[in-house]
Every structure is written in structure tokens, then in C-alpha cells.
Design a protein around this motif. Sequence first.
Motif, PDB file in Angstrom:
ATOM      1  N   GLU A 205       0.812  -1.222   0.000  1.00  0.00           N
ATOM      2  CA  GLU A 205       0.000   0.000   0.000  1.00  0.00           C
ATOM      3  C   GLU A 205       0.846   1.273   0.000  1.00  0.00           C
ATOM      4  O   GLU A 205       0.311   2.372  -0.085  1.00  0.00           O
ATOM      5  CB  GLU A 205      -0.929   0.000   1.230  1.00  0.00           C
ATOM      6  N   ASP A 221       4.636   6.898   2.276  1.00  0.00           N
ATOM      7  CA  ASP A 221       5.628   6.334   3.187  1.00  0.00           C
ATOM      8  C   ASP A 221       6.028   7.381   4.235  1.00  0.00           C
ATOM      9  O   ASP A 221       6.673   8.378   3.911  1.00  0.00           O
ATOM     10  CB  ASP A 221       6.853   5.923   2.354  1.00  0.00           C
ATOM     11  N   GLY A 270       5.296  -5.313   8.047  1.00  0.00           N
ATOM     12  CA  GLY A 270       5.397  -6.759   7.841  1.00  0.00           C
ATOM     13  C   GLY A 270       6.165  -7.514   8.901  1.00  0.00           C
ATOM     14  O   GLY A 270       6.706  -8.587   8.629  1.00  0.00           O
TER      15      GLY A 270
HETATM   16  P1  AMP Z   1       2.195  -3.666   9.026  1.00  0.00           P
HETATM   17  O1  AMP Z   1       3.143  -3.663  10.194  1.00  0.00           O
HETATM   18  O2  AMP Z   1       2.888  -3.886   7.719  1.00  0.00           O
HETATM   19  O3  AMP Z   1       1.061  -4.616   9.253  1.00  0.00           O
HETATM   20  O4  AMP Z   1       1.586  -2.207   8.954  1.00  0.00           O
HETATM   21  C1  AMP Z   1       0.802  -1.702  10.024  1.00  0.00           C
HETATM   22  C2  AMP Z   1       0.168  -0.388   9.610  1.00  0.00           C
HETATM   23  O5  AMP Z   1       1.185   0.560   9.359  1.00  0.00           O
HETATM   24  C3  AMP Z   1      -0.662  -0.483   8.350  1.00  0.00           C
HETATM   25  O6  AMP Z   1      -1.788   0.354   8.509  1.00  0.00           O
HETATM   26  C4  AMP Z   1       0.271   0.063   7.300  1.00  0.00           C
HETATM   27  O7  AMP Z   1      -0.409   0.610   6.197  1.00  0.00           O
HETATM   28  C5  AMP Z   1       1.040   1.118   8.068  1.00  0.00           C
HETATM   29  N1  AMP Z   1       2.367   1.341   7.489  1.00  0.00           N
HETATM   30  C6  AMP Z   1       3.259   0.383   7.179  1.00  0.00           C
HETATM   31  N2  AMP Z   1       4.376   0.916   6.674  1.00  0.00           N
HETATM   32  C7  AMP Z   1       4.186   2.266   6.665  1.00  0.00           C
HETATM   33  C8  AMP Z   1       4.979   3.366   6.253  1.00  0.00           C
HETATM   34  N3  AMP Z   1       6.192   3.178   5.751  1.00  0.00           N
HETATM   35  N4  AMP Z   1       4.471   4.606   6.381  1.00  0.00           N
HETATM   36  C9  AMP Z   1       3.233   4.791   6.889  1.00  0.00           C
HETATM   37  N5  AMP Z   1       2.441   3.791   7.321  1.00  0.00           N
HETATM   38  C10 AMP Z   1       2.895   2.526   7.199  1.00  0.00           C
END
Ligand code: AMP
Length: 422
Positions: A205, A221, A270
Motif C-alpha cells: 500500500e 511512506d 510486515g
Molecule cells: P504492518 O506492520 O505492515 O502490518 O503495517 C501496520 C500499519 O502501518 C498499516 O496500517 C500500514 O499501512 C502502516 N504502514 C506500514 N508501513 C508504513 C509506512 N512506511 N508509512 C506509513 N504507514 C505505514
Amino acid sequence: MNDLIPPRLRDDCFAMPQGVDWVPVDTALARLKAALVPITQTETLPVGSASGRVLASDCHARRSNPPRPNSAVDGYGFAHAATGAGVQRLKLVAGRAAAGQPFAGFVPTGHAIRILTGAILPKGVDTVVLEEDCATDGSAVAFDGPVKPRANTRKAGEDVAEGALALKAGHRLRAPDVALLSALGIAEVEVFRPLRVGVLSTGDEIVGNPAEPAEPHQIYDANRPMLLAMAERWNAVPVDLGHVRDDPALIAAALNRGANKTDVILTSGGASAGDEDHVSALLRARGNLSSWRIAMKPGRPLALALWSGVPVFGLPGNPVAAFVCAAIFARPALSLMSGSGWVDPTAMTLPAGFTKSKKAGRREYLRARVGADGQAETFASEGSGRISGLSWATGLVELPDNAMEIRPGDPVRFLPYQGFGL
Ligand code: AMP
Ligand code: MG
């Protein structure tokens, strides 16, 4: 293979003991501290270019500061022995002593000389009286006695004596240190090379460039620029490893690129154990992952692994959690790796400006700032997607692992951003 890897890092260095489920913050910090090692490469730099760098060896004074006894004020200098109580009247010798313009002659006992701040005390002078406390007609000077012996003078080496230890290895040089070293005649210092910190964002995303258009299902980001800025604040060399989609091959390629040119990598996103948590899946498969479920809020999953020998911090994707985990875990770890030793954040106790009922079993970090009356105010929402609260705050309130009922006025621990070097 990165030839700059400290040899002591073992594959299982981040492993938690068997049976550990939720890791308390302090346990996680202690494990990190024990696992990591500092870089060893050094270089020699002119002192004027070394601000922000970490000393690799002790610095000893090449010269005393001050090098010679001198005057601390503008006034009149004389031998104390010839003075006493009551009004003193001393004949002035011709000439004067000024900084950089020493008086070559001798000042006979019972005489005085015009002397300025920083001037070496001429022979025959051990005491100075302040200009404002004197009257003079140009041929003599008068003042009220008694005057203390050696008044308004500085002894040679009273600040630092020649040969004394001025700064220790491991110290990160700041502007005042550069002043000290320069004053002591130290022109060059041996410093560690700066730590190279790679930053990688992951997520389908994520749009890496805020100048590009974003579809409704996409978000910009926030983590990568934040983590790069944090690394820069910590005097590391930030290395932008870009953004990759949730594709193990792409993540692996980015980690390979990073491992070749950095000392440590911070990824975000992730990092949990879900279907789309590709960073932890990949690190588990190929990177000796130790997934730490840390008993803290926000944060929780923190993946720690070695990728080709390079430590990888797999930070959560939520920007608030990524920030808190970076500040609490990456900051002291990077400090240790850069040669300046483990650092704890600066903490102060403030009266709470909020009410909160906290459960036992995890440490909590609240976005906070100091209110008008010195109380710690917290951000209205604890949602970890609320980036505006990070920016609103000037620090974090840290609530202990145990349960707690906080009422306005109760003492709480406030960790200012500045105390994290941010
Ligand atoms: P995740 O840890 O990948 O499950 O992400 C947790 C939340 O953080 C989700 O809502 C993602 O869309 C958001 N997120 C992940 N990476 C970023 C980033 N680099 N900048 C802003 N939001 C992020
Ligand atoms: Mg994700």
C-alpha cells in the motif's frame, strides 16, 4: 559478504531463552546490549571536522590551559606582599600587559601595572585589582585594601594541566568538546568511522515518493523519511534502501543491497506473524530471526535478525510504533554499535496532566508534551496510526509494566525527544 562485520555476532545472538513469551522491555534491552558489538574501523580527523564523531582513543592535553598565569579582568596588577588594609596607593610603571602582548619588564614591589584580561602576569605581579574598584591619575593607582592574595588571577593549568586526560575514548564530540581539544593544542583526533544505517520500507500500500499521485488504497511512506531523519540525528550515515512491495524476493534483494553497504538495517512493516507479514517470514526462513513479542504499547512485534551478518531491526509498520521502537531499542543499539556505548534516554519526573487506568503486563509509551504549568499532557488519542500526535508531542510518557491508576498531579516519567537525541 560484508567485510566490516564484527566477528563476535553469532547467528543466534538475538535468541530469547526457550519459553519466553512476552518479553519485558528491560529484558529485551539487556539482550540487545549483550548481543551487539561496536564497529572497529577508525580514521584520523582534524578536530574542527570531528563534531558528532566518537573518539576511538583517549585525548590528553598537549598543553596546559591556561598555559601561563594570567589576569581574569581588566585592572591593575602588583605584588600582594606590599599591600595591606586601608587605602592603597601604588605608582604605575610605564607600559601595560595585554592578551598577546606580554610585558617584558619587572614590576617592583610597591608598584602596579595596567593589565588587561588574558594578559600573562608580568614578573613581580601576583594579584590584580578590578579597574572599577580603582582611581588613577595616570601616574599612580589607588584602591581600598585589603585585597586577597592572587585576586582576579588564573593559575597556569588551573583548568586542565598538560598531560591530563581531557576526553575518553567512546565520547561523542560536541561543540564544547571541540573548544576544549583546540584549547589544549590537540589538532587531530582518532574517531570511529560513522555507522551506516540502512532504512527500508515494505508494504503493497505504500507510495515511496510523496510527489507521486496516490490511489485511494495507497498511503505515503512516513516511516522511511522518519527513520532516515532519526539516523541522521544520531550522527549515523543514513542509507536510503527505498521501498519494496510485500514480495519476499524483492525484500530479500533489498536486504542484500543493504547488507553490502550498511552496518545495520531498519525495516518497517510486515514484522508481525500474519499472512502479509513478509519481512518476518523471510527473516525467519533466511535470517536467523528472533521475533520478539515485546510487552509494550505501542510496538509489540519487533523482529531482530542477522542478514548476511548485518543486524536487522524489523520495526512495526504503524508510524507511532515504529518511532517508539526505534527510539527505545534502535537508539541505544546504534549508539553501542557506533562506539559511544549503550545510552539510556534522559528522563524527568513530571506531574501528570491526565487521568489513565493502565493494565499490568506491558510498558506503555504515550505521546506527551509539557503543559503551561509543567505538567505532562498526553495526546488525545492513543491510536497508533495517529502520526499527528507524534508531531504534536515533545516526548513520551513512560508508564511502568505494572498496573497503575494515574490521576492529575501524580508523578509520571517523561522522556523528552531531546533525551533520545531527537
Ligand atoms: P504492518 O506492520 O505492515 O502490518 O503495517 C501496520 C500499519 O502501518 C498499516 O496500517 C500500514 O499501512 C502502516 N504502514 C506500514 N508501513 C508504513 C509506512 N512506511 N508509512 C506509513 N504507514 C505505514
Ligand atoms: Mg504491511
